[in-house]
Design an enzyme around this catalytic site. Sequence first.
Site, mmCIF file in Angstrom:
data_model
loop_
_atom_site.group_PDB
_atom_site.id
_atom_site.type_symbol
_atom_site.label_atom_id
_atom_site.label_comp_id
_atom_site.label_asym_id
_atom_site.label_seq_id
_atom_site.Cartn_x
_atom_site.Cartn_y
_atom_site.Cartn_z
ATOM 1 N N TYR A 1 41.040 -105.544 -24.106
ATOM 2 C CA TYR A 1 40.600 -104.753 -23.168
ATOM 3 C C TYR A 1 40.326 -105.399 -21.900
ATOM 4 O O TYR A 1 40.649 -104.931 -20.670
ATOM 5 C CB TYR A 1 39.041 -104.094 -23.603
ATOM 6 C CG TYR A 1 38.535 -103.400 -22.476
ATOM 7 C CD1 TYR A 1 38.632 -102.090 -22.443
ATOM 8 C CD2 TYR A 1 37.193 -103.807 -21.878
ATOM 9 C CE1 TYR A 1 38.053 -101.059 -21.458
ATOM 10 C CE2 TYR A 1 36.796 -102.773 -21.035
ATOM 11 C CZ TYR A 1 37.227 -101.783 -20.708
ATOM 12 O OH TYR A 1 36.509 -100.781 -20.073
ATOM 13 N N SER B 1 37.020 -102.356 -14.453
ATOM 14 C CA SER B 1 35.516 -102.647 -15.060
ATOM 15 C C SER B 1 34.971 -104.074 -14.597
ATOM 16 O O SER B 1 35.849 -104.745 -14.096
ATOM 17 C CB SER B 1 35.960 -102.821 -16.656
ATOM 18 O OG SER B 1 34.672 -103.225 -17.241
HETATM 19 P P1 NAD Z 1 35.108 -91.903 -22.678
HETATM 20 O O1 NAD Z 1 35.520 -92.331 -23.866
HETATM 21 O O2 NAD Z 1 34.320 -90.973 -22.253
HETATM 22 O O3 NAD Z 1 36.360 -91.701 -21.687
HETATM 23 C C1 NAD Z 1 37.817 -92.538 -22.203
HETATM 24 C C2 NAD Z 1 38.684 -91.443 -22.419
HETATM 25 O O4 NAD Z 1 39.936 -92.068 -22.469
HETATM 26 C C3 NAD Z 1 38.490 -90.460 -23.619
HETATM 27 O O5 NAD Z 1 37.619 -89.425 -23.254
HETATM 28 C C4 NAD Z 1 39.875 -90.051 -23.748
HETATM 29 O O6 NAD Z 1 40.140 -88.827 -23.588
HETATM 30 C C5 NAD Z 1 40.717 -91.151 -23.231
HETATM 31 N N1 NAD Z 1 41.708 -91.790 -24.077
HETATM 32 C C6 NAD Z 1 41.686 -92.868 -24.755
HETATM 33 N N2 NAD Z 1 42.938 -92.895 -25.463
HETATM 34 C C7 NAD Z 1 43.568 -92.032 -25.124
HETATM 35 C C8 NAD Z 1 45.135 -91.984 -25.334
HETATM 36 N N3 NAD Z 1 45.768 -92.431 -26.154
HETATM 37 N N4 NAD Z 1 45.608 -90.702 -24.547
HETATM 38 C C9 NAD Z 1 44.940 -90.094 -23.761
HETATM 39 N N5 NAD Z 1 43.640 -90.412 -23.618
HETATM 40 C C10 NAD Z 1 43.142 -91.370 -24.140
HETATM 41 O O7 NAD Z 1 34.576 -93.259 -22.190
HETATM 42 P P2 NAD Z 1 34.287 -94.012 -20.532
HETATM 43 O O8 NAD Z 1 33.261 -94.903 -20.686
HETATM 44 O O9 NAD Z 1 33.787 -92.648 -19.415
HETATM 45 O O10 NAD Z 1 35.635 -94.435 -20.115
HETATM 46 C C11 NAD Z 1 36.289 -93.991 -18.851
HETATM 47 C C12 NAD Z 1 37.050 -95.367 -18.303
HETATM 48 O O11 NAD Z 1 35.920 -96.149 -17.680
HETATM 49 C C13 NAD Z 1 37.776 -96.164 -19.158
HETATM 50 O O12 NAD Z 1 39.088 -96.381 -18.432
HETATM 51 C C14 NAD Z 1 36.877 -97.490 -19.490
HETATM 52 O O13 NAD Z 1 37.701 -98.650 -19.521
HETATM 53 C C15 NAD Z 1 36.244 -97.457 -18.123
HETATM 54 N N6 NAD Z 1 34.844 -98.344 -18.215
HETATM 55 C C16 NAD Z 1 33.966 -97.571 -18.675
HETATM 56 C C17 NAD Z 1 32.798 -98.712 -19.000
HETATM 57 C C18 NAD Z 1 31.522 -98.152 -19.829
HETATM 58 O O14 NAD Z 1 30.647 -98.935 -19.994
HETATM 59 N N7 NAD Z 1 31.407 -96.944 -20.212
HETATM 60 C C19 NAD Z 1 32.817 -99.631 -18.053
HETATM 61 C C20 NAD Z 1 33.734 -100.070 -17.252
HETATM 62 C C21 NAD Z 1 34.891 -99.342 -17.479
#
Ligand code: NAD
Length: 294
Positions: free
Chosen positions: A199, A186
Amino acid sequence: MSQSNNPLTQYFNDDFPKQYQEAPAVQAKMEPVPDCGEESYKGSGKLKGKKALITGGDSGIGRAAAIAYAREGADVFLNYLPEEQQDAEEVKALVEAAGQKAYLLAGDLSDETFCQQLVKKAHDSLGGIDILALVAGKQQAVEDIMDLSTEQLRKTYEINVFSLFWVVKAALPLLKEGASIITTTSVQGYNPSANLLDYASTKFAINGFTRGLAKQVAPKGIRVNSVAPGPIWTPLQISGGQPSENIPEFGQETPLKRSGQPVELSSVYVFLASDDASYVTAQIYGVTGGIELA
Ligand code: NAD
Ligand code: MG
């Protein structure tokens, strides 16, 4: 969906409606529903015959990767949490509509034994693993470190960092030369927000893990890279990832003045997984709307 090729206006660029769901949120209930490429992503055989295990594959960025991988010719095995079954079933249908196989396994990545079972089941179902796309993550904003519980601290580290060690340890003996491991970091892994101490520090750890592992497994012909998203419209953000009052203007602080949609990361996850990235390892690719990774 694309309106024009102006990056300022190509995707949703208005204020988002205020909304909150308990984590893990269901994407199908978001407004607007994130764009994971359901209508727009077109493949061209870049991953033909490959097999991918994707964590967090039900929604957001992992779902965008799953749809793109299938349309590029890969079979996929998706992990997510039981509460997210509805989102996962939608992805399964989209993968099958692309003519590829989809396998679903709900389960908690903060459990080492489950991580081992996940890899074994994915390997058995798919008949091999070529791509390990580790996208799952936990993010809960807490304004003051004094209010950050040890329980949350542990869970965030177990899900975001420990599970990477556990899944990779289980998978490495099964991966062949040419395999690609992709982690998800991120902008928080470079420039931490004051309210995301747990985080953000896991994302710094993911950067180090990715680069070090890349060097360790390079002699096996395995590449390891990471994707660093900026603010992306996903369930993570409306379920406590941001304070609710920040949701309407989420992403508008970037140079491109809007949040990204998950589909805008698809081609980077595809590239890093594909043989086109044959000379790319130990790298972190930003998709940030202009926020610098420094
Ligand atoms: P999202 O909520 O769609 O995806 C996160 C997923 O993590 C969930 O769908 C869930 O299935 C999984 N998860 C959470 N806890 C879990 C557990 N205990 N066991 C198994 N699965 C689990 O949101 P997203 O934003 O698409 O996130 C995906 C990745 O992108 C993450 O690593 C997040 O840190 C990263 N990210 C997101 C952003 C943003 O702005 N959305 C920015 C930077 C990084
Ligand atoms: Mg989800």
